[in-house]
Design an enzyme around this catalytic site. Structure first.
Site, PDB file in Angstrom:
ATOM      1  CG  ASP A 164     -12.051  10.921   8.640  1.00  0.00           C
ATOM      2  OD1 ASP A 164     -12.409  12.080   8.889  1.00  0.00           O
ATOM      3  OD2 ASP A 164     -12.499  10.230   7.697  1.00  0.00           O
TER       4      ASP A 164
HETATM    5  N1  URA Z   1     -11.962  11.854   3.182  1.00  0.00           N
HETATM    6  C1  URA Z   1     -12.343  11.091   4.216  1.00  0.00           C
HETATM    7  O1  URA Z   1     -13.368  10.417   4.155  1.00  0.00           O
HETATM    8  N2  URA Z   1     -11.567  11.105   5.312  1.00  0.00           N
HETATM    9  C2  URA Z   1     -10.419  11.800   5.415  1.00  0.00           C
HETATM   10  O2  URA Z   1      -9.742  11.742   6.435  1.00  0.00           O
HETATM   11  C3  URA Z   1     -10.027  12.582   4.314  1.00  0.00           C
HETATM   12  C4  URA Z   1     -10.825  12.596   3.213  1.00  0.00           C
END
Ligand code: URA
Length: 262
Positions: A108
């Site tokens: 993310d």
């Molecule tokens: N889980 C999440 O919530 N975000 C990420 O970027 C990776 C794993």
């Protein structure tokens, strides 16, 4: 580089990829540990390294010339796409323009930590395949301080709108800090798991992929994966799962959490 490569002796290709001296690679072949496109190789076999799928001990061997494999420490606020219509900084912008590379999977926008960046389509495909279940470890700073019962719930699986999560390794490593290892790759999975148990994520850092970690790699830095690490990754893929140890370092301290707005 042209598409047509003259066939080369298998031991030469394996040695170039870092499996040891030619002699060592001959032993690997003679011991029946090497396959070419699924068929056990024999000494004297020649291959087109650009096209053949070579496995050593059941693990894909990255033998094609020109392949690059990097471990990148993604800073927060960087997008995991090749280009961004909103003009935000991309992971790819940290690397030279050639050879063209891409991130394996995604983190993310506000997630930090380790990401594999490569031009190796076969490895990327295998790493991202849901059936392979390569472990990914995260340090997670959450609001509040999860109780032992909450940690157990996360461990056993929580109900998300796209189904129950698989059992995970979860431990509380400091007040408000969890270490979570999952092998599923669902969208925003860790954030949604923590939301679901009433402890929204403040900061999320990926610390390990398939047993590979590097606490000395600073945000925005990358380095080449060693042949040993590539073999470790390939073995993790081949095994479908692996018991990677939790990392010892703790990049999230109680005092350096940042509020994150997704
Ligand atoms: N889980 C999440 O919530 N975000 C990420 O970027 C990776 C794993």
């Amino acid at each position: 580089m042209t598409d047509e490569q003259a066939p080369e002796r298998l031991q030469k290709v394996l040695a170039r990829a870092g499996y040891g001296s030619r002699r060592v690679c001959e032993d690997l072949i003679e011991d029946g540990r090497v396959t070419i496109d699924g068929v056990v190789a024999t000494l004297g076999d020649k291959i087109d390294a650009q096209r053949a799928r070579i496995e050593v001990d059941g693990a894909l061997a990255p033998v094609a010339p020109g392949l690059v494999h990097y471990l990148f420490n993604k800073p927060g606020g960087v997008v995991t796409t090749a280009s961004d219509p909103q003009g935000r900084t991309t992971v790819v912008s940290f690397f030279p323009e050639t050879p063209r590379i891409f991130p394996v999977g995604r983190l993310d926008l506000h997630t930090e930590g380790l990401l594999i960046v490569t031009n190796d389509g076969a490895l990327a495909h295998d790493l991202m395949h849901p059936s392979k279940g390569v472990d990914k470890e995260y340090l997670v700073q959450v609001t509040g301080d999860p109780s032992p019962a909450t940690v157990r719930r996360l461990r056993e699986g929580v109900d998300l709108e796209d189904g129950r999560t698989a059992p995970a390794k979860v431990s509380r490593v400091a007040e408000g800090v969890l270490r979570i290892t999952i092998h599923e790759g669902r969208n925003r999975q860790v954030r949604r798991m923590c939301d679901q148990v009433g402890h929204p994520v403040l900061r999320l850092v990926r610390t390990r992929i398939g047993g590979i970690g590097d606490a000395s790699l600073k945000p925005g830095e990358y380095r080449t994966l060693s042949v040993k690490e590539l073999q470790k990754l390939a073995s993790a893929i081949a095994a479908g799962t692996q018991g990677s140890p939790h990392s010892d370092t703790l990049p999230i301290g109680p005092n350096d959490a940042e509020e994150v707005n997704e």
